[in-house]
Design a protein around this motif. Structure first.
Motif, mmCIF file in Angstrom:
data_model
loop_
_atom_site.group_PDB
_atom_site.id
_atom_site.type_symbol
_atom_site.label_atom_id
_atom_site.label_comp_id
_atom_site.label_asym_id
_atom_site.label_seq_id
_atom_site.Cartn_x
_atom_site.Cartn_y
_atom_site.Cartn_z
ATOM 1 N N GLY A 180 0.813 -1.207 0.000
ATOM 2 C CA GLY A 180 0.000 0.000 0.000
ATOM 3 C C GLY A 180 0.848 1.259 0.000
ATOM 4 N N VAL A 181 1.916 1.254 0.796
ATOM 5 C CA VAL A 181 2.817 2.409 0.822
ATOM 6 C C VAL A 181 3.442 2.619 -0.547
ATOM 7 C CG1 VAL A 181 4.937 3.341 1.822
ATOM 8 C CG2 VAL A 181 3.293 2.165 3.279
ATOM 9 N N GLY A 182 3.855 1.511 -1.189
ATOM 10 C CA GLY A 182 4.444 1.607 -2.526
ATOM 11 C C GLY A 182 3.456 2.143 -3.545
ATOM 12 N N ARG A 183 2.201 1.707 -3.435
ATOM 13 C CA ARG A 183 1.181 2.185 -4.368
ATOM 14 C C ARG A 183 0.966 3.693 -4.215
ATOM 15 N NH1 ARG A 183 -3.396 -0.265 -7.018
ATOM 16 N NH2 ARG A 183 -4.940 1.336 -7.532
ATOM 17 N N ILE A 184 0.888 4.157 -2.974
ATOM 18 C CA ILE A 184 0.706 5.591 -2.753
ATOM 19 C C ILE A 184 1.911 6.360 -3.295
ATOM 20 C CG2 ILE A 184 0.653 7.355 -0.950
ATOM 21 C CD1 ILE A 184 -1.186 5.593 0.632
ATOM 22 N N ALA A 185 3.121 5.814 -3.088
ATOM 23 C CA ALA A 185 4.323 6.465 -3.618
ATOM 24 C C ALA A 185 4.247 6.575 -5.136
ATOM 25 C CB ALA A 185 5.567 5.681 -3.205
ATOM 26 N N GLY A 186 3.779 5.508 -5.788
ATOM 27 C CA GLY A 186 3.629 5.549 -7.239
ATOM 28 C C GLY A 186 2.607 6.577 -7.681
ATOM 29 N N GLU A 187 1.491 6.670 -6.951
ATOM 30 C CA GLU A 187 0.466 7.661 -7.284
ATOM 31 C C GLU A 187 1.011 9.076 -7.140
ATOM 32 O OE1 GLU A 187 -3.020 7.085 -4.989
ATOM 33 O OE2 GLU A 187 -3.678 5.308 -6.087
ATOM 34 N N VAL A 188 1.756 9.305 -6.062
ATOM 35 C CA VAL A 188 2.324 10.638 -5.838
ATOM 36 C C VAL A 188 3.268 11.010 -6.973
ATOM 37 C CG1 VAL A 188 3.896 11.963 -4.361
ATOM 38 C CG2 VAL A 188 2.071 10.592 -3.338
ATOM 39 N N ALA A 189 4.115 10.067 -7.385
ATOM 40 C CA ALA A 189 5.098 10.353 -8.437
ATOM 41 C C ALA A 189 4.445 10.532 -9.798
ATOM 42 C CB ALA A 189 6.135 9.237 -8.502
ATOM 43 N N ALA A 190 3.336 9.820 -10.059
ATOM 44 C CA ALA A 190 2.742 9.817 -11.399
ATOM 45 C C ALA A 190 1.665 10.878 -11.601
ATOM 46 C CB ALA A 190 2.157 8.434 -11.695
ATOM 47 N N THR A 191 1.090 11.403 -10.518
ATOM 48 C CA THR A 191 -0.041 12.319 -10.678
ATOM 49 C C THR A 191 0.383 13.634 -11.335
ATOM 50 O OG1 THR A 191 -1.849 13.431 -9.515
ATOM 51 C CG2 THR A 191 0.274 13.360 -8.397
ATOM 52 N N ASP A 192 -0.549 14.232 -12.064
ATOM 53 C CA ASP A 192 -0.303 15.557 -12.640
ATOM 54 C C ASP A 192 -1.024 16.646 -11.859
ATOM 55 O OD1 ASP A 192 -2.896 14.967 -13.253
ATOM 56 O OD2 ASP A 192 -2.690 15.186 -15.432
ATOM 57 N N GLN A 193 -1.551 16.294 -10.672
ATOM 58 C CA GLN A 193 -2.287 17.251 -9.851
ATOM 59 C C GLN A 193 -1.377 18.097 -8.964
ATOM 60 O OE1 GLN A 193 -5.724 15.588 -7.803
ATOM 61 N NE2 GLN A 193 -5.842 13.911 -9.271
ATOM 62 N N ILE A 194 -0.120 17.680 -8.807
ATOM 63 C CA ILE A 194 0.825 18.440 -7.980
ATOM 64 C C ILE A 194 2.133 18.600 -8.751
ATOM 65 C CG2 ILE A 194 -0.157 17.736 -5.764
ATOM 66 C CD1 ILE A 194 1.958 15.587 -5.550
ATOM 67 N N ASP A 195 2.931 19.603 -8.358
ATOM 68 C CA ASP A 195 4.193 19.853 -9.056
ATOM 69 C C ASP A 195 5.290 18.932 -8.528
ATOM 70 O OD1 ASP A 195 4.899 20.903 -6.590
ATOM 71 O OD2 ASP A 195 4.683 22.988 -7.211
ATOM 72 N N VAL A 196 6.460 19.012 -9.171
ATOM 73 C CA VAL A 196 7.578 18.123 -8.827
ATOM 74 C C VAL A 196 8.020 18.335 -7.387
ATOM 75 C CG1 VAL A 196 9.983 17.539 -9.338
ATOM 76 C CG2 VAL A 196 8.379 17.979 -11.216
ATOM 77 N N ARG A 197 8.053 19.585 -6.954
ATOM 78 C CA ARG A 197 8.465 19.881 -5.577
ATOM 79 C C ARG A 197 7.552 19.180 -4.574
ATOM 80 N NH1 ARG A 197 11.194 23.912 -2.681
ATOM 81 N NH2 ARG A 197 10.237 24.455 -0.685
ATOM 82 N N SER A 198 6.259 19.221 -4.828
ATOM 83 C CA SER A 198 5.301 18.574 -3.927
ATOM 84 C C SER A 198 5.436 17.052 -3.981
ATOM 85 C CB SER A 198 3.874 18.997 -4.284
ATOM 86 O OG SER A 198 3.695 20.384 -4.105
ATOM 87 N N LYS A 199 5.783 16.527 -5.145
ATOM 88 C CA LYS A 199 5.986 15.084 -5.263
ATOM 89 C C LYS A 199 7.176 14.631 -4.410
ATOM 90 C CE LYS A 199 4.092 14.642 -9.943
ATOM 91 N NZ LYS A 199 4.351 14.235 -11.342
ATOM 92 N N VAL A 200 8.276 15.370 -4.507
ATOM 93 C CA VAL A 200 9.456 15.033 -3.696
ATOM 94 C C VAL A 200 9.111 15.114 -2.210
ATOM 95 C CG1 VAL A 200 11.808 15.731 -3.084
ATOM 96 C CG2 VAL A 200 11.077 15.769 -5.475
#
Length: 445
Positions: A336-356
């Motif tokens: 589940g943690v890995g899935r959320i990490a993937g969603e955070v990295a792949a989403t276009d709803q937030i910028d790169v800074r927010s993804k990091v």
């Protein structure tokens, strides 16, 4: 590209967790060697050994299943007899388990190890060794949370309008009919009636200059049923109007403006003024003085999950095998943690800074969870060994006070049946969480 970003996010967090596990074991390894205990193995993972190298008296390696780690110290279990021998078992399967553990421990000994066994250390040194791992996770979590809130900041509500409720849907309506959207017969919200717009910055409310969202919320709640003046900054121009907050069920807030929840995790509500606006969130860097309070809040949240773990696991099982939703604040597996990490990295709803920032926050939260979980006073967790050492200190202390014979070290080998039961339960819980994270995952978007 989206798939590659998803995989990258998963890999970043997996590597972060593996490194955290490795450093957890370093937290045990360093004090053990400083106190003279012979450490035979330092391993990351379980199962078949993929790679290992021997340095001095310790074998360092990586195993096939990266789901944890361990260090092997000699003399974890004291002998069953005063002369150090392990007598044959004659009292059943539980005694056999204890004797097998003692034999395995005794088989590791070699000449010169008499004063290098773990159980011969003073209690305080044993506690330091066992707490070294969880303390390392706490340290990692604190550093990452510090980087997160000081370097990237935290989302803070502003006095700028981010969203508008088009109408007023009371809690009673929601409970009675399940209504969440506006109907044609519903009255427009006070914010819509006052012609507020997303992007408006509220600078004054009810004759008071407004400088924070919490201040604005308090003023709105105190103005229920009264028509009050409101001033907004709209694209650099001051616009004055009036607004009449209506009485509605709203969340009870603490001093920081966070909704207050009861013991069951339900948000508490109260009757107060409501206008139907949501704040625009902005990332604001926090001072170093906020790091420890934030870590404390994270620890408290994990403790709450652990204390209600049986109930939470039942809820996870119900969600996994029915249409019931998953609790977004409930437990999850590394899948589940890995899935959320993937969603955070792949989403276009937030910028790169927010993804990091999101990925750093995930790894930090995992470390806080490892810190709390490993302190549970049950074997084979670190907290179980600490509890055994404290019990031994208490027994010996009582014996000294009453001038009795020293009872000797606590024989934790007798707790091997409990260890197997706890380990079995952990495996079952892990399997259930993995299954739930596959068929009914928690999503943050």
């Amino acid at each position: 590209m989206t798939v590659l970003l998803f995989i990258l996010g998963v890999l970043v967090v997996v590597v972060g967790i593996v490194v955290s596990i490795a450093l957890h074991e370093v937290g045990h390894l360093v004090p053990a060697k400083l106190f003279g205990v012979r450490v035979t193995q330092y391993m990351i993972g379980f199962g078949r050994t993929l790679f290992s190298v021997r340095r001095g008296e310790t074998e360092y390696g990586i195993k096939a299943v990266p789901a944890g780690g361990y260090i092997a110290m000699i003399g974890m279990y004291p002998p069953a007899t005063a002369d150090g021998r392990v007598r044959a078992s004659t009292t059943g399967v539980f005694q056999t388990m204890a004797d097998d553990a003692r034999r395995a421990s005794a088989a590791e000994l070699r000449p010169g190890d008499e004063n290098r066994m773990f159980y011969r250390l003073p209690v305080i040194k044993r506690i330091i060794i066992m707490l070294g791992g969880p303390f390392m996770n706490l340290l990692i979590g604190t550093v990452l949370i510090g980087v997160l809130i000081m370097g990237f900041g935290t989302a803070q509500p502003t006095t700028t309008v981010g969203s508008l409720s088009q109408c007023v849907v009371t809690a009673e309506q929601q409970q009675r009919t399940g209504q969440t959207d506006c109907l044609a017969t519903d009255e427009p919200s006070p914010a819509v009636a006052a012609k507020l717009q997303p992007g408006d910055t509220i600078v004054a409310f009810a004759g008071t200059d407004v400088t924070s969202w919490n201040q604005l919320t308090t003023l709105i709640r105190q103005s229920a049923g009264r028509t009050v003046p409101i001033v907004v900054d709209r694209d650099g121009t001051r616009v004055s109007s009036t607004i009449t907050p209506v009485v509605n069920d709203v969340s009870v807030l603490d001093a920081k403006g966070t909704p207050v929840r009861d013991a069951n995790g339900t948000v508490q509500t109260t009757r107060a003024g409501f206008v139907g606006i949501g704040p625009e969130q902005r990332m604001v860097a926090q001072p170093i003085t906020e790091v420890l309070p934030t870590v404390g809040q994270n620890i408290g949240a994990v403790v709450g999950v652990v204390l209600h773990l049986p109930q939470r696991m039942v809820e996870v099982g119900q969600a996994a095998f029915s249409d019931a939703p998953r609790d977004p604040d409930g437990p999850m597996s590394v899948v589940g943690v890995g899935r959320i990490a993937g969603e955070v990295a792949a989403t276009d709803q937030i910028d790169v800074r927010s993804k990091v920032a999101g990925l750093i926050g995930l790894v930090g939260s995992v470390n806080i969870a490892l810190f709390v979980f490993n302190l549970i006073p049950l074997l084979p967790l670190d907290g179980g060994h600490v509890a055994g050492a404290l019990w031994e200190a208490a027994r010996r202390g009582v014996a000294r006070v009453f001038r009795r014979r020293d009872p000797g070290p606590v024989d934790i080998a007798k707790l091997m049946p409990v260890t197997y039961v706890v380990a079995g339960l952990l495996l079952v819980m892990g399997a259930l969480l993995i299954f739930a994270d596959i068929v009914k995952p928690i999503s943050i978007f």
